[in-house]
Design a protein around this motif. Structure first.
Motif, mmCIF file in Angstrom:
data_model
loop_
_atom_site.group_PDB
_atom_site.id
_atom_site.type_symbol
_atom_site.label_atom_id
_atom_site.label_comp_id
_atom_site.label_asym_id
_atom_site.label_seq_id
_atom_site.Cartn_x
_atom_site.Cartn_y
_atom_site.Cartn_z
ATOM 1 N N GLU A 299 -13.749 18.650 4.908
ATOM 2 C CA GLU A 299 -12.171 18.880 4.691
ATOM 3 C C GLU A 299 -11.546 18.055 5.989
ATOM 4 N N GLU A 300 -12.074 18.166 6.989
ATOM 5 C CA GLU A 300 -11.425 17.426 8.157
ATOM 6 C C GLU A 300 -11.933 16.017 7.984
ATOM 7 N N ALA A 301 -13.133 15.664 7.676
ATOM 8 C CA ALA A 301 -13.293 14.198 7.330
ATOM 9 C C ALA A 301 -12.169 13.659 6.159
ATOM 10 N N ARG A 302 -12.048 14.400 5.239
ATOM 11 C CA ARG A 302 -11.039 13.976 4.160
ATOM 12 C C ARG A 302 -9.641 13.851 4.946
ATOM 13 N N ASP A 303 -9.000 14.507 5.694
ATOM 14 C CA ASP A 303 -7.806 14.536 6.102
ATOM 15 C C ASP A 303 -7.822 13.382 7.276
ATOM 16 N N LEU A 304 -9.007 13.182 7.993
ATOM 17 C CA LEU A 304 -8.871 12.062 8.938
ATOM 18 C C LEU A 304 -8.821 10.634 8.269
ATOM 19 N N CYS A 305 -9.360 10.620 6.964
ATOM 20 C CA CYS A 305 -9.415 9.261 6.394
ATOM 21 C C CYS A 305 -8.160 9.170 5.721
ATOM 22 N N GLN A 306 -7.617 10.066 5.235
ATOM 23 C CA GLN A 306 -6.309 9.823 4.541
ATOM 24 C C GLN A 306 -5.170 9.760 5.515
ATOM 25 N N ALA A 307 -5.203 10.304 6.624
ATOM 26 C CA ALA A 307 -4.102 10.059 7.770
ATOM 27 C C ALA A 307 -4.289 8.621 8.018
ATOM 28 N N HIS A 308 -5.391 7.998 7.781
ATOM 29 C CA HIS A 308 -5.493 6.480 8.181
ATOM 30 C C HIS A 308 -5.338 5.640 7.137
ATOM 31 N N GLY A 309 -4.842 6.028 5.818
ATOM 32 C CA GLY A 309 -4.574 5.380 4.739
ATOM 33 C C GLY A 309 -5.929 4.985 4.121
ATOM 34 N N LEU A 310 -7.088 5.400 4.182
ATOM 35 C CA LEU A 310 -8.296 5.408 3.584
ATOM 36 C C LEU A 310 -8.375 6.163 2.278
ATOM 37 N N PRO A 311 -8.379 5.661 1.044
ATOM 38 C CA PRO A 311 -8.679 6.563 -0.196
ATOM 39 C C PRO A 311 -10.151 7.092 -0.203
ATOM 40 N N LEU A 312 -10.166 8.008 -1.124
ATOM 41 C CA LEU A 312 -11.404 8.598 -1.556
ATOM 42 C C LEU A 312 -11.504 8.211 -2.964
ATOM 43 N N ASP A 313 -12.853 8.234 -3.289
ATOM 44 C CA ASP A 313 -13.218 8.195 -4.705
ATOM 45 C C ASP A 313 -13.362 9.238 -5.493
ATOM 46 N N GLY A 314 -13.079 10.279 -5.038
ATOM 47 C CA GLY A 314 -13.451 11.498 -5.863
ATOM 48 C C GLY A 314 -14.788 12.283 -5.924
ATOM 49 N N VAL A 319 -13.403 5.022 0.862
ATOM 50 C CA VAL A 319 -13.220 3.635 0.403
ATOM 51 C C VAL A 319 -12.563 2.815 1.407
ATOM 52 N N PHE A 320 -13.299 1.659 1.801
ATOM 53 C CA PHE A 320 -12.649 0.810 2.826
ATOM 54 C C PHE A 320 -12.374 -0.538 1.963
ATOM 55 N N LEU A 321 -10.869 -0.216 1.787
ATOM 56 C CA LEU A 321 -10.222 -1.214 0.997
ATOM 57 C C LEU A 321 -9.547 -2.229 2.021
ATOM 58 N N ARG A 322 -9.470 -3.387 1.981
ATOM 59 C CA ARG A 322 -8.914 -4.462 2.885
ATOM 60 C C ARG A 322 -7.372 -4.202 2.812
ATOM 61 N N GLY A 323 -6.716 -4.099 4.183
ATOM 62 C CA GLY A 323 -5.544 -3.844 4.097
ATOM 63 C C GLY A 323 -4.902 -2.556 4.022
ATOM 64 N N HIS A 324 -5.700 -1.306 3.879
ATOM 65 C CA HIS A 324 -5.206 0.147 3.545
ATOM 66 C C HIS A 324 -5.434 0.801 5.047
ATOM 67 N N TYR A 325 -6.327 0.394 6.046
ATOM 68 C CA TYR A 325 -6.221 0.979 7.340
ATOM 69 C C TYR A 325 -5.062 1.073 7.825
ATOM 70 N N ILE A 326 -4.386 2.182 8.296
ATOM 71 C CA ILE A 326 -3.268 2.085 9.080
ATOM 72 C C ILE A 326 -3.289 3.184 10.304
ATOM 73 N N GLU A 327 -2.727 2.944 11.411
ATOM 74 C CA GLU A 327 -2.494 3.861 12.633
ATOM 75 C C GLU A 327 -1.192 4.084 12.633
ATOM 76 N N GLU A 328 -0.689 5.531 12.596
ATOM 77 C CA GLU A 328 0.737 5.832 12.726
ATOM 78 C C GLU A 328 0.622 7.253 13.592
#
Length: 369
Positions: A299-314, A319-328
């Motif tokens: 759950e913490e891994a999901r939250d970390l990835c989603q907080a940085h704009g990285l989608p999950l595949d279910g 999923v590391f998609l080009r241009g999706h990683y963000i830092e806010e």
């Protein structure tokens, strides 16, 4: 300076420091004054006495910090607690206040930080031997590190400034390290606390320089060698080695380094994004992320990835998609059960602070470094 301004030598030339004689955690005169002014903290009120004018409990009231002012009369010995009482005060804060469950972590952190600041000031305003001063300052710093590590900045917790808490930790390090520097020593726990200083200031060029100026006999001790190894892995961005080392650290060392965990995870995630991102997207199992970054679960891994704009595949893969990683904003703080909370091992904070746990911890860290 990382250690802040020197605040533990407020004397004037020719002035002879007194010896504290107050036998209580809070002088009777201060208890009476704060009762009159209605300035008792609820932690200090006598049981069952919460009327219009609460009464202080001498067994719970703790001297609050009061900034020394120019022209203000110097405190009488009866208002200063000697080192033995100061150490008993630190033990009380560790055993009876730090683990309170009827208050927010912010309220606890604010109270403990203020009262420990008063402990340091009492020590600075009197004549005390270096050996007993060091013991008090070490215990006070250990309690403060643990309490601040448990605090999470959150509006719901109350108006406690995390920057002020961090400043108090640096002030605690400054008082202790100046005491080390002006005393002959050796002090048995000095390598451990010098290591804590580096871990709390991980990645700081100034902190590393100060540690490297210590005598070789200190730098060769396991606690400092481990801290230097952690600092090197952090600087190099070697996430695998860094989090492997962090898993082995004892509780107090883990408390010291906790403030850097979120940033280290973000940097590791950014490196993965640069290496793996493609137009179609490469994937990694969340379980791998949990292991690599010492997370507390999927759950913490999901939250970390989603907080940085990285989608999950279910299928529990990021999923590391080009241009999706963000830092806010600031990186997620996380719960740090694996890296910090679990390391108490059923002990109380008082047991950890007052025991010489570094011996066991250093041996364990040495074998892993």
């Amino acid at each position: 300076m990382l250690c802040g301004k020197p605040q533990d030598s407020p004397t004037m030339p020719g002035y002879e420091l007194p010896v504290g004689t107050c036998p209580d955690m809070c002088p009777a005169a201060e208890r009476a004054r704060r009762e009159e002014e209605g300035r008792l903290h609820r932690f200090e009120v006598a049981p069952g006495c919460f009327g219009k004018r609460p009464r202080a409990d001498p067994q719970r009231a703790v001297k609050e910090y009061s900034r020394p002012a120019a022209g203000k009369a110097r405190p009488q010995p009866s208002l200063l607690r000697p080192p033995s009482v100061l150490l008993a005060t630190v033990r009380y804060l560790a055993s009876e206040v730090a683990d309170r469950t009827d208050a927010s972590r912010a309220e606890v952190a604010g109270f403990v930080a203020d009262r420990l600041r008063a402990v340091r000031l009492d020590l600075a305003l009197q004549s005390a031997g270096d050996a007993e001063s060091v013991v008090v300052l070490e215990a006070a710093l250990a309690v403060l590190l643990a309490v601040v590590a448990r605090f999470r900045p959150n509006a719901a917790y109350g108006p406690v400034d995390p920057v002020l808490l961090q400043a108090q930790v640096q002030e605690g390090f400054g008082s202790l390290r100046r005491c080390y520097a002006r005393s002959a020593g050796p002090h048995p726990r000095q390598p451990f606390f010098q290591g804590l200083f580096l871990l709390y200031n991980l990645g700081s060029v100034e902190a590393l320089h100060e540690v490297l100026q210590l005598p070789a006999t200190l730098r060769s001790c396991p606690a400092l060698r481990t801290a230097l190894a952690v600092d090197a892995a952090f600087r190099e961005g070697n996430a695998a080695r860094l989090f492997r080392l962090l898993r082995t650290l004892p509780y107090l060392q883990s408390c010291a380094v906790q403030c850097h965990v979120g940033h280290a995870r973000r940097r590791a995630l950014a490196h993965l994004a640069r290496a793996l991102s493609t137009p179609k997207g490469q994937t990694l199992p969340l379980g791998f992320m949990v292991h690599l970054l010492a997370l507390d679960g999927l759950e913490e891994a999901r939250d970390l990835c989603q907080a940085h704009g990285l989608p999950l595949d279910g299928q529990d893969r990021v999923v590391f998609l080009r241009g999706h990683y963000i830092e806010e904003g600031l990186p997620p703080a996380g719960t740090c059960k694996v890296l910090v909370g679990s390391k108490l091992g059923g002990r109380t904070l008082e047991e950890v602070v007052m025991a010489e746990e570094e011996d066991e911890g250093e041996d364990r860290s040495k074998s892993q470094a």
